[in-house]
Scaffold this motif. Structure first.
Motif, PDB file in Angstrom:
ATOM      1  N   ALA A   3       0.824  -1.213   0.000  1.00  0.00           N
ATOM      2  CA  ALA A   3       0.000   0.000   0.000  1.00  0.00           C
ATOM      3  C   ALA A   3       0.858   1.262   0.000  1.00  0.00           C
ATOM      4  O   ALA A   3       0.506   2.266  -0.625  1.00  0.00           O
ATOM      5  CB  ALA A   3      -0.929   0.000   1.213  1.00  0.00           C
ATOM      6  N   ARG A   4       1.984   1.191   0.712  1.00  0.00           N
ATOM      7  CA  ARG A   4       2.868   2.360   0.730  1.00  0.00           C
ATOM      8  C   ARG A   4       4.272   1.942   1.142  1.00  0.00           C
ATOM      9  O   ARG A   4       4.465   0.913   1.788  1.00  0.00           O
ATOM     10  CB  ARG A   4       2.339   3.454   1.663  1.00  0.00           C
ATOM     11  CG  ARG A   4       2.342   3.083   3.124  1.00  0.00           C
ATOM     12  CD  ARG A   4       1.689   4.164   3.979  1.00  0.00           C
ATOM     13  NE  ARG A   4       1.888   3.944   5.401  1.00  0.00           N
ATOM     14  CZ  ARG A   4       1.212   3.084   6.128  1.00  0.00           C
ATOM     15  NH1 ARG A   4       0.277   2.338   5.577  1.00  0.00           N
ATOM     16  NH2 ARG A   4       1.469   2.960   7.422  1.00  0.00           N
ATOM     17  N   ILE A   5       5.239   2.754   0.755  1.00  0.00           N
ATOM     18  CA  ILE A   5       6.623   2.589   1.172  1.00  0.00           C
ATOM     19  C   ILE A   5       6.909   3.694   2.164  1.00  0.00           C
ATOM     20  O   ILE A   5       6.878   4.880   1.822  1.00  0.00           O
ATOM     21  CB  ILE A   5       7.574   2.643  -0.034  1.00  0.00           C
ATOM     22  CG1 ILE A   5       7.246   1.478  -0.986  1.00  0.00           C
ATOM     23  CG2 ILE A   5       9.027   2.589   0.408  1.00  0.00           C
ATOM     24  CD1 ILE A   5       7.979   1.529  -2.298  1.00  0.00           C
ATOM     25  N   ASP A   6       7.148   3.312   3.411  1.00  0.00           N
ATOM     26  CA  ASP A   6       7.143   4.260   4.527  1.00  0.00           C
ATOM     27  C   ASP A   6       8.532   4.388   5.145  1.00  0.00           C
ATOM     28  O   ASP A   6       9.009   3.472   5.810  1.00  0.00           O
ATOM     29  CB  ASP A   6       6.138   3.775   5.574  1.00  0.00           C
ATOM     30  CG  ASP A   6       5.906   4.786   6.674  1.00  0.00           C
ATOM     31  OD1 ASP A   6       6.698   5.746   6.787  1.00  0.00           O
ATOM     32  OD2 ASP A   6       4.938   4.607   7.439  1.00  0.00           O
ATOM     33  N   PRO A   7       9.204   5.540   4.974  1.00  0.00           N
ATOM     34  CA  PRO A   7      10.549   5.731   5.541  1.00  0.00           C
ATOM     35  C   PRO A   7      10.568   5.721   7.065  1.00  0.00           C
ATOM     36  O   PRO A   7      11.634   5.538   7.664  1.00  0.00           O
ATOM     37  CB  PRO A   7      10.962   7.114   5.008  1.00  0.00           C
ATOM     38  CG  PRO A   7      10.078   7.369   3.834  1.00  0.00           C
ATOM     39  CD  PRO A   7       8.782   6.695   4.146  1.00  0.00           C
ATOM     40  N   SER A   8       9.416   5.910   7.701  1.00  0.00           N
ATOM     41  CA  SER A   8       9.398   5.974   9.164  1.00  0.00           C
ATOM     42  C   SER A   8       9.326   4.596   9.820  1.00  0.00           C
ATOM     43  O   SER A   8       9.438   4.492  11.044  1.00  0.00           O
ATOM     44  CB  SER A   8       8.205   6.817   9.634  1.00  0.00           C
ATOM     45  OG  SER A   8       6.972   6.148   9.365  1.00  0.00           O
ATOM     46  N   LEU A   9       9.143   3.567   9.008  1.00  0.00           N
ATOM     47  CA  LEU A   9       9.013   2.232   9.594  1.00  0.00           C
ATOM     48  C   LEU A   9      10.322   1.802  10.242  1.00  0.00           C
ATOM     49  O   LEU A   9      11.397   1.885   9.647  1.00  0.00           O
ATOM     50  CB  LEU A   9       8.632   1.208   8.523  1.00  0.00           C
ATOM     51  CG  LEU A   9       7.143   1.088   8.179  1.00  0.00           C
ATOM     52  CD1 LEU A   9       6.951  -0.008   7.158  1.00  0.00           C
ATOM     53  CD2 LEU A   9       6.318   0.789   9.420  1.00  0.00           C
ATOM     54  N   CYS A  10      10.222   1.333  11.465  1.00  0.00           N
ATOM     55  CA  CYS A  10      11.382   0.834  12.194  1.00  0.00           C
ATOM     56  C   CYS A  10      10.871  -0.001  13.350  1.00  0.00           C
ATOM     57  O   CYS A  10       9.661  -0.236  13.475  1.00  0.00           O
ATOM     58  CB  CYS A  10      12.257   1.982  12.706  1.00  0.00           C
ATOM     59  SG  CYS A  10      11.384   3.088  13.838  1.00  0.00           S
ATOM     60  N   GLU A  11      11.772  -0.424  14.202  1.00  0.00           N
ATOM     61  CA  GLU A  11      11.375  -1.252  15.331  1.00  0.00           C
ATOM     62  C   GLU A  11      10.368  -0.512  16.210  1.00  0.00           C
ATOM     63  O   GLU A  11      10.549   0.667  16.539  1.00  0.00           O
ATOM     64  CB  GLU A  11      12.600  -1.635  16.162  1.00  0.00           C
ATOM     65  CG  GLU A  11      12.320  -2.671  17.217  1.00  0.00           C
ATOM     66  CD  GLU A  11      13.587  -3.213  17.842  1.00  0.00           C
ATOM     67  OE1 GLU A  11      13.482  -4.116  18.674  1.00  0.00           O
ATOM     68  OE2 GLU A  11      14.676  -2.730  17.463  1.00  0.00           O
ATOM     69  N   GLY A  12       9.289  -1.192  16.552  1.00  0.00           N
ATOM     70  CA  GLY A  12       8.241  -0.586  17.358  1.00  0.00           C
ATOM     71  C   GLY A  12       7.083  -0.076  16.523  1.00  0.00           C
ATOM     72  O   GLY A  12       5.981   0.101  17.033  1.00  0.00           O
ATOM     73  N   GLN A  13       7.331   0.163  15.235  1.00  0.00           N
ATOM     74  CA  GLN A  13       6.274   0.633  14.345  1.00  0.00           C
ATOM     75  C   GLN A  13       5.937  -0.376  13.262  1.00  0.00           C
ATOM     76  O   GLN A  13       5.070  -0.138  12.433  1.00  0.00           O
ATOM     77  CB  GLN A  13       6.683   1.967  13.698  1.00  0.00           C
ATOM     78  CG  GLN A  13       6.854   3.099  14.697  1.00  0.00           C
ATOM     79  CD  GLN A  13       7.097   4.420  13.994  1.00  0.00           C
ATOM     80  OE1 GLN A  13       7.094   4.487  12.773  1.00  0.00           O
ATOM     81  NE2 GLN A  13       7.306   5.473  14.774  1.00  0.00           N
TER      82      GLN A  13
END
Length: 342
Positions: free
Chosen positions: A280-290
């Motif tokens: 659905a989207r490519i999200d630069p904010s994705l990281c551990e916990g999210q």
């Protein structure tokens, strides 16, 4: 993500050859022989090019690539259906129980029976990770990527999958099992037989291997002690196979006596638990916990890629991090297959 799995190409020959020299022997699927490796790469290219869903004698060779440097640091293989060109031999451990009324005793003898029970099964094998990369879950990435490939091309694989683990090899490169059993009939050392098998196939076994059962009690203690035991370097691989649902059902390799593990293909954990989702989207904010760290794959046949990535589920699909998207070559709207990282 720093590494990805992709289909091997002719340009990977030198890297595969260098890794083959590090295996230490007994690694039939990755021989340190350029001609044999070229043959494997050619067969793999033909398998990746064939775009129908009929099961066949296909071999798929993959490599682990450092995305940043382009270096090849590992490899693995998948055989779609073994035993199509040459018989696929194993020993299966059985038993014969006999009773003597006169002595009042019952005797149970364990026996090695030459078997082609596993012909027609698929095989995962040829896994090797460069010694400098044995951290960060890369071995797991190589091993489990094969199951995602099988899942996404399921019609081309059998209902049963096997994995042969290298058996015990001594410090001199010999095999106690080979010396105690087959070596007595072939007039060659384990290393010579292993090299010949890697280059030319195992038809010579069909020609020369005795077909009668072998009583285990008649073998030397050293040979008996290694039957069904993996090489020390293969213990982690055995645990990974067991985590996937593979079990040892008394089949052993005819060369070194190492265990052959088997599983129903659809019950392999990574095959069973993997899901397919649109990006659905490519999200630069994705990281551990999210998001969840997952094993992710995309692409068909030669376009297949696999890597670790951060994945977050939503109503319209999943979000993945940019590094994973770049490693897999996917964009928003593309489909990925993903499974939890253990």
């Amino acid at each position: 993500m720093t590494h990805r799995i992709r289909a091997a190409t002719p340009g990977d020959l030198q890297a595969l050859y260098e890794m083959a020299k590090l295996t230490g022997g007994g690694f039939t699927n990755l021989p340190p022989d350029r001609k044999a490796l070229i043959t494997k790469l050619e067969k793999s290219a033909a398998a990746f090019t064939r775009d129908d869903d009929e099961p066949a004698d296909d071999l798929f060779v993959f490599v682990l690539e450092n995305v940043a440097t382009g270096e090849v640091r590992g490899t693995c293989q998948v055989f779609a259906m073994v035993g199509q060109k040459w018989p696929f031999y194993s020993y299966r451990i059985g038993a014969l129980t006999q009773h003597s009324e006169e002595l009042g005793r019952t005797f149970r003898a364990d026996i090695l029976n030459l078997s082609t029970d596993l012909e027609g099964a698929s095989e995962v094998g040829g896994l090797f990770l460069h010694p400098g990369e044995r951290a960060g879950g890369l071995g797991m990435l190589i091993a489990r990527s094969r199951y995602l490939f099988i899942r996404n091309h399921r019609a081309r694989f059998a209902d049963r999958t096997l994995a042969e683990l290298r058996g015990v090899i001594d410090e001199a490169g010999g095999s106690p099992f080979w010396d105690g059993v087959a070596g007595r009939f072939f007039g060659m050392s384990f290393q010579e037989a292993d090299e010949f098998n890697a280059k030319y196939g195992n038809q010579f076994i069909a020609d020369l291997m005795p077909k009668h059962p072998v009583y285990i009690a008649m073998l030397s203690e050293h040979a008996r002690s290694v039957i069904g035991k993996p090489h020390p370097s293969g213990r982690a691989a055995m645990r990974m196979l067991e985590d996937e649902g593979f079990a040892w059902e008394n089949y052993v390799d005819i060369f070194d006596g190492g265990p052959t593990m088997t599983a129903r293909t659809d019950q392999i954990r990574s095959v069973r638990e993997a899901v397919e989702s649109p990006v659905a989207r490519i999200d630069p904010s994705l990281c551990e916990g999210q998001g969840d760290k997952r094993l992710v794959s995309a692409g068909r046949l030669a376009g297949f890629r696999a890597a670790y990535g951060w994945v977050q589920s939503g109503e319209d699909g999943v979000a993945i991090d940019p590094a994973c998207a770049a490693a897999l070559g996917v964009a928003e709207g593309d489909s990925i297959t993903h499974v939890a990282r253990w």
